[in-house]
Design a protein around this motif. Structure first.
Motif, PDB file in Angstrom:
ATOM      1  N   VAL A 266      47.866  49.795  52.462  1.00 19.58           N
ATOM      2  CA  VAL A 266      46.746  50.768  52.152  1.00 19.58           C
ATOM      3  C   VAL A 266      46.133  51.180  53.595  1.00 19.58           C
ATOM      4  CG1 VAL A 266      44.165  50.964  51.371  1.00 19.58           C
ATOM      5  CG2 VAL A 266      45.894  49.747  50.036  1.00 19.58           C
ATOM      6  N   THR A 267      45.853  50.389  54.531  1.00 21.66           N
ATOM      7  CA  THR A 267      45.482  50.783  56.002  1.00 21.66           C
ATOM      8  C   THR A 267      46.481  51.861  56.551  1.00 21.66           C
ATOM      9  OG1 THR A 267      44.230  48.624  55.916  1.00 21.66           O
ATOM     10  CG2 THR A 267      44.456  49.932  58.213  1.00 21.66           C
ATOM     11  N   ILE A 268      47.751  51.315  56.567  1.00 19.86           N
ATOM     12  CA  ILE A 268      48.590  52.503  57.080  1.00 19.86           C
ATOM     13  C   ILE A 268      48.774  53.584  56.633  1.00 19.86           C
ATOM     14  CG2 ILE A 268      51.131  52.721  57.601  1.00 19.86           C
ATOM     15  CD1 ILE A 268      51.397  49.757  57.956  1.00 19.86           C
ATOM     16  N   ILE A 269      48.822  53.768  55.311  1.00 18.50           N
ATOM     17  CA  ILE A 269      48.522  55.172  54.512  1.00 18.50           C
ATOM     18  C   ILE A 269      47.410  55.841  55.141  1.00 18.50           C
ATOM     19  CG2 ILE A 269      48.646  56.064  52.498  1.00 18.50           C
ATOM     20  CD1 ILE A 269      51.329  55.067  53.060  1.00 18.50           C
ATOM     21  N   SER A 270      46.257  54.989  54.926  1.00 15.86           N
ATOM     22  CA  SER A 270      45.061  55.569  55.278  1.00 15.86           C
ATOM     23  C   SER A 270      44.807  56.004  56.896  1.00 15.86           C
ATOM     24  CB  SER A 270      43.881  54.499  55.276  1.00 15.86           C
ATOM     25  OG  SER A 270      43.621  54.232  53.855  1.00 15.86           O
ATOM     26  N   LEU A 271      45.507  55.364  57.756  1.00 16.61           N
ATOM     27  CA  LEU A 271      45.627  55.958  59.306  1.00 16.61           C
ATOM     28  C   LEU A 271      46.459  57.192  59.216  1.00 16.61           C
ATOM     29  CD1 LEU A 271      46.379  52.417  60.895  1.00 16.61           C
ATOM     30  CD2 LEU A 271      44.369  54.274  61.269  1.00 16.61           C
ATOM     31  N   GLY A 272      47.561  57.414  58.302  1.00 13.01           N
ATOM     32  CA  GLY A 272      48.156  58.654  58.284  1.00 13.01           C
ATOM     33  C   GLY A 272      47.483  59.886  57.979  1.00 13.01           C
ATOM     34  N   HIS A 273      46.335  59.632  57.248  1.00 13.61           N
ATOM     35  CA  HIS A 273      45.551  60.858  56.959  1.00 13.61           C
ATOM     36  C   HIS A 273      44.443  61.118  58.319  1.00 13.61           C
ATOM     37  CE1 HIS A 273      41.955  62.767  55.466  1.00 13.61           C
ATOM     38  NE2 HIS A 273      42.574  63.255  54.452  1.00 13.61           N
ATOM     39  N   SER A 274      43.720  59.822  58.689  1.00  5.78           N
ATOM     40  CA  SER A 274      42.915  59.961  59.798  1.00  5.78           C
ATOM     41  C   SER A 274      42.494  58.649  60.246  1.00  5.78           C
ATOM     42  CB  SER A 274      41.473  60.803  59.331  1.00  5.78           C
ATOM     43  OG  SER A 274      40.726  60.157  58.690  1.00  5.78           O
ATOM     44  N   LEU A 275      42.165  58.558  61.413  1.00 11.99           N
ATOM     45  CA  LEU A 275      41.979  57.273  61.942  1.00 11.99           C
ATOM     46  C   LEU A 275      40.246  56.632  61.106  1.00 11.99           C
ATOM     47  CD1 LEU A 275      41.946  55.061  64.383  1.00 11.99           C
ATOM     48  CD2 LEU A 275      40.282  56.346  65.732  1.00 11.99           C
ATOM     49  N   ALA A 277      39.667  57.381  58.121  1.00 13.34           N
ATOM     50  CA  ALA A 277      40.028  56.907  56.854  1.00 13.34           C
ATOM     51  C   ALA A 277      40.678  55.483  57.218  1.00 13.34           C
ATOM     52  CB  ALA A 277      40.955  57.668  56.453  1.00 13.34           C
ATOM     53  N   GLY A 278      41.484  55.242  58.078  1.00 15.14           N
ATOM     54  CA  GLY A 278      42.016  53.882  58.369  1.00 15.14           C
ATOM     55  C   GLY A 278      41.076  53.001  58.639  1.00 15.14           C
ATOM     56  N   VAL A 279      40.048  53.142  59.403  1.00 14.04           N
ATOM     57  CA  VAL A 279      38.974  52.327  59.801  1.00 14.04           C
ATOM     58  C   VAL A 279      38.176  52.009  58.780  1.00 14.04           C
ATOM     59  CG1 VAL A 279      37.330  51.781  61.038  1.00 14.04           C
ATOM     60  CG2 VAL A 279      38.924  52.714  62.231  1.00 14.04           C
ATOM     61  N   ALA A 280      37.949  53.032  57.823  1.00 10.95           N
ATOM     62  CA  ALA A 280      37.148  52.858  56.617  1.00 10.95           C
ATOM     63  C   ALA A 280      37.778  51.749  55.398  1.00 10.95           C
ATOM     64  CB  ALA A 280      36.619  54.141  55.786  1.00 10.95           C
ATOM     65  N   SER A 281      39.105  52.221  55.390  1.00  7.61           N
ATOM     66  CA  SER A 281      39.961  51.471  54.476  1.00  7.61           C
ATOM     67  C   SER A 281      40.066  49.872  54.646  1.00  7.61           C
ATOM     68  CB  SER A 281      41.282  51.953  54.266  1.00  7.61           C
ATOM     69  OG  SER A 281      41.427  53.197  53.638  1.00  7.61           O
ATOM     70  N   ALA A 283      37.937  48.327  56.655  1.00  4.21           N
ATOM     71  CA  ALA A 283      36.635  47.746  56.606  1.00  4.21           C
ATOM     72  C   ALA A 283      36.245  47.327  55.112  1.00  4.21           C
ATOM     73  CB  ALA A 283      35.376  48.422  57.167  1.00  4.21           C
ATOM     74  N   PHE A 284      36.586  48.259  54.212  1.00  9.32           N
ATOM     75  CA  PHE A 284      36.502  48.408  52.664  1.00  9.32           C
ATOM     76  C   PHE A 284      37.187  46.997  52.131  1.00  9.32           C
ATOM     77  CE2 PHE A 284      37.592  48.691  48.497  1.00  9.32           C
ATOM     78  CZ  PHE A 284      36.520  49.052  47.861  1.00  9.32           C
ATOM     79  N   LEU A 285      38.457  46.861  52.594  1.00  9.54           N
ATOM     80  CA  LEU A 285      39.161  45.771  52.108  1.00  9.54           C
ATOM     81  C   LEU A 285      38.860  44.554  52.743  1.00  9.54           C
ATOM     82  CD1 LEU A 285      42.564  47.659  52.223  1.00  9.54           C
ATOM     83  CD2 LEU A 285      41.568  47.167  50.377  1.00  9.54           C
ATOM     84  N   VAL A 286      38.639  44.345  53.921  1.00 11.12           N
ATOM     85  CA  VAL A 286      38.020  43.009  54.355  1.00 11.12           C
ATOM     86  C   VAL A 286      36.768  42.564  53.667  1.00 11.12           C
ATOM     87  CG1 VAL A 286      36.897  41.890  56.454  1.00 11.12           C
ATOM     88  CG2 VAL A 286      39.128  43.406  56.679  1.00 11.12           C
ATOM     89  N   ILE A 287      35.960  43.690  53.556  1.00 12.61           N
ATOM     90  CA  ILE A 287      34.745  43.182  52.887  1.00 12.61           C
ATOM     91  C   ILE A 287      34.962  42.763  51.427  1.00 12.61           C
ATOM     92  CG2 ILE A 287      32.477  43.962  51.825  1.00 12.61           C
ATOM     93  CD1 ILE A 287      32.235  45.911  54.188  1.00 12.61           C
ATOM     94  N   VAL A 288      35.712  43.345  50.704  1.00 17.15           N
ATOM     95  CA  VAL A 288      35.916  43.159  49.389  1.00 17.15           C
ATOM     96  C   VAL A 288      36.613  41.903  49.252  1.00 17.15           C
ATOM     97  CG1 VAL A 288      37.577  43.376  47.324  1.00 17.15           C
ATOM     98  CG2 VAL A 288      36.123  45.439  48.544  1.00 17.15           C
ATOM     99  N   HIS A 289      37.656  41.481  50.111  1.00 18.83           N
ATOM    100  CA  HIS A 289      38.445  40.212  50.166  1.00 18.83           C
ATOM    101  C   HIS A 289      37.874  39.023  50.475  1.00 18.83           C
ATOM    102  CE1 HIS A 289      42.128  42.948  49.774  1.00 18.83           C
ATOM    103  NE2 HIS A 289      41.883  42.731  48.580  1.00 18.83           N
ATOM    104  N   LYS A 290      36.742  39.477  51.328  1.00 20.00           N
ATOM    105  CA  LYS A 290      35.865  38.377  51.747  1.00 20.00           C
ATOM    106  C   LYS A 290      35.044  37.792  50.544  1.00 20.00           C
ATOM    107  CE  LYS A 290      36.669  37.356  56.122  1.00 20.00           C
ATOM    108  NZ  LYS A 290      37.126  36.004  56.505  1.00 20.00           N
TER     109      LYS A 290
END
Length: 348
Positions: A266-275, A277-281, A283-290
């Motif tokens: 998910v992070t790699i695909i997000s980085l392909g859109h913009s930096l 989006a990549g950072v947001a993805s 951060a979101f995934l880290v928070i969710v999985h914590k």
């Protein structure tokens, strides 16, 4: 209708040897040797496929028995369950093939990495790179130099699919054999102890993997909400959303490592859109999985009567000894062994 007990792996004869005994320890040693053999020789996918098929058919047999009100014999209920499993597997592989064929567009991957220089320039990161550094060319060179690894990964994926199919067939055959077996077939010295060991392992396997399915379903729901609702609201539309959602669920069936795989994708695909989006993805995934860490501990821990730190230590040790396969089976083996020792009053 005479349903089999959930605690019975195979038809068995009665025995008075219920306390810790030589037969118990011998049968336990055989069981553990078999499990470590599966790990050592990398048959985890085949093994898991067999037991999942067995447990699914057993569960469906009970469900069909209840729905039919006892009008169907156990053998007829088993036949319906088996045909349903076979049909479901065929439909699943068909859908995966169709979705993959219709949605995977390699040109989108090419467009994504070609946009990376533009993204780096947008945030001024390119100024910190060596002069003349072409990130697109470097990525292309990386994939070219790792062609052998890509081919190897493809072969491993094909092998895994074959193991899954073979495991489904063996699981169906094993459950069919159990349904049509009689007690007279299991009168050897170690027959009853081994049947008990297998029955206990099946229970541990069912508890852990049913819990993992719940965890994966929650994770997939949250990720799908992020990909299909939250990001579009922020003006970000990622490619491969459907494929990523499927990957999140399938990878989520693997404890710990599955989240790392799906998060990376998910992070790699997000980085392909913009930096951004990549950072947001990330951060979101880290928070969710914590947050999900506590959910995981509650669901799996409550199922097998184990603390989160116990599972973590066991998974780390098994990962070091057996790799990813060790992480997959570690909670099951730990739950099984602990249950056996508690039942025999060796542990409190």
């Amino acid at each position: 209708m005479g349903n089999q007990s959930n605690h019975q792996f195979m038809p068995s004869v009665h025995t008075n040897k219920m306390k810790p005994s030589t037969l118990f320890f011998v049968s336990l040693a055989i069981m553990l040797a078999m499990l470590f053999g599966v790990l050592h020789f990398h048959f985890v996918i085949l093994f898991v496929s067999i037991f999942m098929t067995y447990c699914l058919i057993e569960g469906m047999n009970g469900l069909i028995g209840k729905l039919s009100g006892g009008s169907l014999s156990h053998k007829h209920a088993h036949l319906v369950s088996t045909l349903s499993i076979v049909l479901a597997v065929c439909v699943m592989f068909g859908l995966i093939g169709y979705v993959g064929y219709m949605n995977v567009n390699l040109s989108e991957f090419e467009q994504m990495y070609q946009r990376l220089p533009e993204i780096l320039a947008q945030y001024g990161i390119d100024k910190h790179l060596p002069q003349g550094f072409d990130i697109g060319a470097k990525i292309a060179e990386f994939f070219k130099s790792h062609t052998a690894n890509v081919i190897s990964a493809g072969k491993a994926g094909l092998t895994a699919i074959v193991y899954i199919i073979v495991g489904i067939v063996v699981g169906i055959m094993l459950k069919t054999h159990v349904v049509h077996s009689t007690q007279k077939e299991y009168t050897g010295l170690l027959s009853q102890p081994m049947i008990e060991r297998l029955s206990n392992f099946k229970t541990a396997f069912k508890n852990v993997f049913m819990a993992q399915i719940k965890i994966s379903a929650v994770n997939t729901l949250i990720t799908a909400l992020y990909l299909f609702a939250i990001l579009p609201m922020a003006g970000v539309s990622l490619p491969f959303k459907t494929d990523l959602t499927c990957l999140v669920f399938i990878a989520g069936l693997i404890p710990v490592v599955g989240n790392l795989i799906s998060n990376t994708a998910v992070t790699i695909i997000s980085l392909g859109h913009s930096l951004t989006a990549g950072v947001a993805s990330l951060a979101f995934l880290v928070i969710v999985h914590k947050a999900e860490y506590f959910l995981n501990a509650k669901i799996i821990g409550s199922k097998i009567n184990a603390k989160a730190f116990e599972l973590l230590i066991v998974m780390l040790v098994f990962e070091h000894l057996f790799g990813v396969g060790g992480i997959v089976l570690a909670p099951v083996i730990y739950a099984y062994l602990k249950r056996e020792l508690v039942d025999q009053k060796i542990l409190g």
